[in-house]
Enzyme design. Structure first.
Site: not given
Length: 486
Positions: A302, A235, A401
């Protein structure tokens, strides 16, 4: 008719199918399907790869329902983890997660058989206990004896859908089994893991046609005709391809669960200093090297959000952080206790207490602590990076993000003194899609692709506002004085 491209992008916490096409000389991007990716514990922490494959099928069925009868598909995921497949093509067990503690002592044990320096010189890859080399070293030998194919996560999913088994280079480089000089699997390192060359798929470059979706195998789903393309399947490799940088004076921060801080190089940099600083030389798409440092990124925020039962969005935590006084506590964001704590809030507070600092007590203080220290760590690494590549940088491209974290973007500009270009958020999916576009000749090359990305998506600019030299100096003193909790 304009071709339709589907990016299957799966990270450590979620996955999605993104649909892309060229429209009015821009990339049009649309989310088709999103799903969670979670671990389960059964002696070790495992990924539920069967559920992930079912979610992909659900997503492809949605594509068909949108009237798309033909499409191209590419898959990217995180690195290092793998699936063991028997000679009948069946999964032997669900893959074990890199965060599992089974490799905790693996590097020390391996070092008795081959020096870690020799491994780094062979591979140029950052020494991490969860790298595939160390995972396979501690793997159950009975399972390896039954294994016909060892497939990294995106390669396994490609195999599941097409029956074709390959080993894509950008992701293969994360295994610490690829020799940086030959760019092939290293026989000596394979022997160290107890595996052999026949158990691995053939190495292929990003932009290779994999095969057709075997729709007859999935008769319970109404699926489009799909040609799978092996994209830059790690990724981060896709994210870097999807970063609209120009020239040689830019660095990137691929900001997600992990923050990858690095540059795009033509040759690996595997020196004593790069090893000491734990820099890695992962293969990128199109004959490039991703020279980068792995940092514990948005995982910290997170987990704090999760510990507060997701009462606050990341945007809300960012707004709370803005109201707090900055740089009240210093932490090492890469400290081992932040890798997988039972409770991130308590881990952060314990760290500050043990290092005789003010303890962040509220969600806003915790968020401010994280953002301040991520920016400081970025600043430290950008300095290291410039020294090792031997050239000055003017711009940092932040994608993923984390590029939405306005406070962190501004703090990074302030601490580094460089211009920050934030966006696109969907760089990974975009990189996945533009590789498909180049493979099908819709785009000529990476330069054209990046120009197209820059013209297709909003990019925000942050300029340095404050001189934080004293804060940076205090932070470096804090690190040098041994205030790192091991």
């Amino acid at each position: 008719m304009t071709a339709t491209y589907i990016a299957i992008d799966i990270g450590a916490s979620s996955g999605r199918l993104m649909m892309g096409c060229l429209e009015d000389e821009k990339i049009k991007l649309e989310e088709v399907h999103r799903f969670k990716n979670t671990l389960y514990f059964e002696q070790e922490y495992h990924w539920d790869i069967h559920r992930l494959s079912q979610e992909i099928l659900i997503g492809l069925e949605k594509v068909k329902k949108m009237g798309i009868l033909n499409c191209f598909v590419g898959i990217d995921t995180w690195g290092v983890d793998y699936c063991l497949v028997d000679d009948q093509g069946q999964l032997i067990q669900n893959p074990i997660c890199y965060r599992d503690e089974r490799t905790k002592e693996a590097m020390d044990v391996v070092a008795k058989q081959m020096s870690l320096q020799a491994i780094y010189q062979k591979t140029g890859i950052q020494l991490q206990p969860f790298n595939t080399l160390f995972q396979l070293f501690v793997e159950d030998q009975k399972l390896l004896a039954k294994t016909d194919k060892i497939l990294l996560i995106p390669d396994y999913l490609g195999f599941f859908f097409t029956g074709e088994a390959v080993l894509e280079r950008t992701n293969a480089s994360t295994t610490q089994l690829i020799n940086q000089k030959t760019q092939e699997l290293d026989p000596e390192l394979l022997a160290l893991t107890g595996t052999n060359l026949n158990q691995w798929g053939r190495l292929v470059d990003a932009g290779t046609i994999l095969g057709e979706l075997t729709t007859e195998k999935f008769s319970a789903f109404d699926l489009p005709k799909a040609t799978f393309i092996t994209v830059a399947s790690h990724d981060t490799a896709s994210a870097v391809i999807g970063t609209p940088g120009k020239g040689q004076d830019w660095a990137y921060i691929s900001s997600g669960t992990w923050s990858l801080v690095g540059t795009e190089e033509c040759q690996p940099i595997a020196t004593n200093e790069s090893q000491q600083q734990n820099y890695t030389n992962e293969l990128g798409g199109y004959q490039t090297i991703r020279f980068l440092k792995n940092i514990m990124g948005m995982w910290l925020i997170q987990e704090v959000a999760r510990n507060y039962d997701d009462q606050f969005s990341f945007a809300q935590l960012g707004e709370m952080a803005k109201t707090e006084i900055g740089f009240q506590t210093f932490i090492d964001v890469n400290a081992s206790e932040f890798l997988k704590p039972n409770n991130m809030v308590e881990a952060l507070q314990d760290y500050c207490q043990r290092t005789n600092q003010k303890v962040p007590a509220t969600p806003g203080q915790l968020a401010r602590c994280i953002y301040d220290n991520l920016a400081l760590y970025y600043g430290k690494e950008i300095q290291q990076l410039q020294r090792q590549i031997g050239r000055d940088l003017t711009t940092i491209q932040i994608v993923g993000g984390g590029s939405n974290a306005e406070l962190l973007n501004q703090l990074t500009a302030d601490v580094t003194g460089l211009t920050i270009k934030a966006g696109p958020t969907e760089a990974t999916a975009i990189g996945n899609i533009v590789v498909q576009m180049m493979t099908t000749k819709a785009l000529i090359n990476l330069v054209e692709a990046r120009d197209l990305i820059a013209n297709s998506f909003e990019i925000s600019t942050y300029l340095p506002e404050l001189n934080r030299a004293e804060i940076v100096s205090n932070y470096q003193d804090f690190l040098q004085e041994g205030n790192l909790v091991k």
